[in-house]
Design a protein around this motif. Structure first.
Motif, PDB file in Angstrom:
ATOM      1  N   ARG A 102       0.808  -1.199   0.021  1.00 12.83           N
ATOM      2  CA  ARG A 102      -0.026   0.144   0.023  1.00 12.83           C
ATOM      3  C   ARG A 102       0.796   1.349   0.112  1.00 12.83           C
ATOM      4  N   LEU A 103       0.334   2.559  -0.556  1.00 12.22           N
ATOM      5  CA  LEU A 103       0.873   3.752  -0.270  1.00 12.22           C
ATOM      6  C   LEU A 103      -0.563   4.641   0.232  1.00 12.22           C
ATOM      7  N   ASP A 104       0.073   5.386   1.206  1.00 14.75           N
ATOM      8  CA  ASP A 104      -0.923   5.969   2.053  1.00 14.75           C
ATOM      9  C   ASP A 104      -1.846   6.930   0.813  1.00 14.75           C
ATOM     10  N   TYR A 105      -3.055   7.367   1.286  1.00 13.04           N
ATOM     11  CA  TYR A 105      -3.747   8.207   0.505  1.00 13.04           C
ATOM     12  C   TYR A 105      -3.362   9.206  -0.120  1.00 13.04           C
ATOM     13  N   ASP A 106      -2.483   9.935   0.595  1.00 14.02           N
ATOM     14  CA  ASP A 106      -1.680  11.079   0.248  1.00 14.02           C
ATOM     15  C   ASP A 106      -0.415  10.961  -0.612  1.00 14.02           C
ATOM     16  N   THR A 107       0.357   9.835  -0.347  1.00 12.20           N
ATOM     17  CA  THR A 107       1.271   9.404  -1.053  1.00 12.20           C
ATOM     18  C   THR A 107       1.246   9.061  -2.420  1.00 12.20           C
ATOM     19  N   GLU A 108       2.237   9.694  -3.120  1.00 10.93           N
ATOM     20  CA  GLU A 108       2.164   9.594  -4.662  1.00 10.93           C
ATOM     21  C   GLU A 108       3.412   8.380  -4.999  1.00 10.93           C
ATOM     22  N   GLY A 109       3.452   7.975  -6.256  1.00  9.78           N
ATOM     23  CA  GLY A 109       4.679   7.289  -6.727  1.00  9.78           C
ATOM     24  C   GLY A 109       4.227   5.866  -7.080  1.00  9.78           C
ATOM     25  N   LEU A 110       5.312   4.873  -7.312  1.00  4.61           N
ATOM     26  CA  LEU A 110       5.396   3.690  -7.671  1.00  4.61           C
ATOM     27  C   LEU A 110       4.816   2.515  -7.051  1.00  4.61           C
ATOM     28  N   LEU A 111       3.726   1.987  -7.615  1.00  2.00           N
ATOM     29  CA  LEU A 111       2.773   0.843  -7.027  1.00  2.00           C
ATOM     30  C   LEU A 111       2.583  -0.274  -8.226  1.00  2.00           C
ATOM     31  N   LEU A 112       2.833  -1.622  -7.590  1.00  2.00           N
ATOM     32  CA  LEU A 112       2.802  -2.718  -8.599  1.00  2.00           C
ATOM     33  C   LEU A 112       1.357  -3.269  -8.204  1.00  2.00           C
ATOM     34  N   LEU A 113       0.783  -3.594  -9.382  1.00  2.00           N
ATOM     35  CA  LEU A 113      -0.337  -4.240  -9.258  1.00  2.00           C
ATOM     36  C   LEU A 113      -0.542  -5.483  -9.929  1.00  2.00           C
ATOM     37  N   ARG A 127      11.572 -11.363   4.618  1.00  2.00           N
ATOM     38  CA  ARG A 127      13.031 -11.938   4.441  1.00  2.00           C
ATOM     39  C   ARG A 127      13.718 -11.615   3.425  1.00  2.00           C
ATOM     40  N   TYR A 128      12.833 -10.999   2.237  1.00  2.00           N
ATOM     41  CA  TYR A 128      13.661 -10.716   1.207  1.00  2.00           C
ATOM     42  C   TYR A 128      14.323  -9.350   1.102  1.00  2.00           C
ATOM     43  N   GLU A 129      13.838  -8.510   1.918  1.00  2.00           N
ATOM     44  CA  GLU A 129      14.395  -7.173   2.205  1.00  2.00           C
ATOM     45  C   GLU A 129      14.505  -6.442   0.859  1.00  2.00           C
ATOM     46  N   ILE A 130      13.102  -6.291   0.366  1.00  2.00           N
ATOM     47  CA  ILE A 130      13.020  -5.614  -1.114  1.00  2.00           C
ATOM     48  C   ILE A 130      12.991  -4.040  -0.918  1.00  2.00           C
ATOM     49  N   GLU A 131      13.951  -3.429  -1.351  1.00  2.00           N
ATOM     50  CA  GLU A 131      14.346  -1.846  -1.041  1.00  2.00           C
ATOM     51  C   GLU A 131      13.218  -1.144  -1.816  1.00  2.00           C
ATOM     52  N   LYS A 132      12.874  -0.027  -1.041  1.00  2.00           N
ATOM     53  CA  LYS A 132      11.888   0.792  -1.713  1.00  2.00           C
ATOM     54  C   LYS A 132      12.581   2.365  -1.365  1.00  2.00           C
ATOM     55  N   THR A 133      12.429   3.356  -2.496  1.00  5.06           N
ATOM     56  CA  THR A 133      13.019   4.549  -2.327  1.00  5.06           C
ATOM     57  C   THR A 133      11.986   5.561  -2.469  1.00  5.06           C
ATOM     58  N   TYR A 134      11.937   6.671  -1.471  1.00  2.00           N
ATOM     59  CA  TYR A 134      11.080   7.587  -1.459  1.00  2.00           C
ATOM     60  C   TYR A 134      11.864   8.910  -1.548  1.00  2.00           C
ATOM     61  N   SER A 205       4.940  16.155   2.017  1.00  2.00           N
ATOM     62  CA  SER A 205       4.491  15.468   0.762  1.00  2.00           C
ATOM     63  C   SER A 205       5.599  14.158   0.706  1.00  2.00           C
ATOM     64  N   LEU A 206       5.107  13.284   0.103  1.00  2.00           N
ATOM     65  CA  LEU A 206       5.750  12.054  -0.268  1.00  2.00           C
ATOM     66  C   LEU A 206       5.559  11.188  -1.345  1.00  2.00           C
ATOM     67  N   LYS A 207       6.774  10.683  -2.016  1.00  2.00           N
ATOM     68  CA  LYS A 207       6.614  10.058  -3.319  1.00  2.00           C
ATOM     69  C   LYS A 207       7.434   8.937  -3.279  1.00  2.00           C
ATOM     70  N   ARG A 208       7.073   7.718  -3.458  1.00  2.00           N
ATOM     71  CA  ARG A 208       7.696   6.481  -3.800  1.00  2.00           C
ATOM     72  C   ARG A 208       8.584   6.490  -5.411  1.00  2.00           C
ATOM     73  N   THR A 209       9.699   6.490  -5.437  1.00  3.52           N
ATOM     74  CA  THR A 209      10.449   6.735  -6.799  1.00  3.52           C
ATOM     75  C   THR A 209      10.825   5.250  -7.267  1.00  3.52           C
ATOM     76  N   ALA A 210      11.056   4.298  -6.388  1.00  2.01           N
ATOM     77  CA  ALA A 210      11.641   3.012  -6.868  1.00  2.01           C
ATOM     78  C   ALA A 210      11.142   2.012  -6.014  1.00  2.01           C
ATOM     79  N   PHE A 211      11.032   0.816  -6.439  1.00  2.56           N
ATOM     80  CA  PHE A 211      10.718  -0.393  -5.577  1.00  2.56           C
ATOM     81  C   PHE A 211      11.281  -1.688  -6.296  1.00  2.56           C
ATOM     82  N   THR A 215      11.591   1.697 -11.582  1.00  2.00           N
ATOM     83  CA  THR A 215      11.577   3.085 -11.300  1.00  2.00           C
ATOM     84  C   THR A 215      10.416   3.762 -12.033  1.00  2.00           C
ATOM     85  N   LEU A 216       9.995   4.829 -12.006  1.00  2.99           N
ATOM     86  CA  LEU A 216       8.892   5.534 -12.524  1.00  2.99           C
ATOM     87  C   LEU A 216       9.382   6.186 -13.773  1.00  2.99           C
TER      88      LEU A 216
END
Length: 254
Positions: A102-113, A127-134, A205-211, A215-216
């Motif tokens: 999930r990304l918060d209601y007000d948070t923008e950026g990269l989301l997989l579906l 366990r896989y420690e997937i990195e996320k950049t904001y 403000s917050l944006k996820r730029t990588a997961f 990237t976006l």
């Protein structure tokens, strides 16, 4: 026979944890009857399992999308309050897909579906420690000491965070705000906001730029694209899932 939450997860309708919440909320039916017991079992090949009235079976085609989520949008399939959901941003996709995390209601950026439950569970497993950049715009002047604290980890109400990578990108001339890049691999609720608050800075403000290495690039706000077969294969490998990728990894772009 399998536990209901496992069937839901395999179908790509939700992660196992989210499936449990759906069951407890009375949003899951088996052969038309509402189920609220977490221990309930069903036969995926014979029983009709539905979430919010939508039948979920093993997906005919695995689909993978990268969305540049705008603000004021819920990271869910539906919302009881009638707010726009991330699924609403992919109107051409008729199959049942679900956001990975999930990304918060007000948070923008990269989301997989996706509708690939196995991959979704792997990407969300700690366990896989997937990195996320904001990138966060934080109130006030973020100092070098604040950055060092973020890198070491900060104490939150649910415990100490793991070490992060933090970088100060920009500071307003009057010191009213700072722009910070933060890379984490944990998945705690509102973690980035709480980490910055812990060092004295409210996130404006917050944006996820990588997961997970994605990237976006090339995806405007509110639009999406299908993942390539190569991208899906790499995600499966880092998430501990089988590396087999079907031909046609996604769906048309938007």
């Amino acid at each position: 026979m399998e536990r209901l939450q496992k069937i839901i997860s395999k179908a790509g309708a939700a992660s196992r944890r989210e499936a449990e919440r759906l069951i407890l909320a009375g949003r899951v039916t088996v052969n038309g009857l509402t189920v609220t017991e977490l221990g309930t079992q069903a036969d995926a090949d014979r029983d009709v399992v539905a979430v919010d009235g939508v039948n979920i079976g093993a997906p005919k085609q695995k689909l993978y999308f990268l969305l540049n989520k705008p603000g004021k949008c819920i990271s869910a399939v539906r919302d009881d309050r009638g707010r726009r959901t991330v699924v609403d941003l992919l109107p051409e996709v008729e199959e049942y897909i679900y956001p990975v995390g999930r990304l918060d209601y007000d948070t923008e950026g990269l989301l997989l579906l996706t509708n690939d439950g196995e991959l979704m569970n792997g990407l969300l497993h700690p366990r896989y420690e997937i990195e996320k950049t904001y990138i966060a715009r934080a109130q006030g002047l973020v100092t070098a000491d604040d950055i060092r604290q973020l890198c070491r980890g900060v104490m939150l109400e649910d415990g100490m965070t793991a070490p992060a990578r933090a970088k100060l990108l920009e500071v307003a001339d009057n010191g009213a705000w700072s722009r910070v890049q933060l890379t984490i691999h944990e998945g705690r609720n509102r973690q980035v906001r709480r980490m910055l608050q812990a060092v004295g800075h409210r996130v404006q403000s917050l944006k996820r730029t990588a997961f997970a290495g994605l990237t976006l690039a090339g995806v405007p706000r509110g639009r999406y694209r299908s993942l390539t077969a190569g991208e899906v294969d790499r995600l499966k490998k880092i998430a501990g899932a089988a590396a087999e990728v079907p031909a046609g990894a996604g769906h048309k772009e938007s």
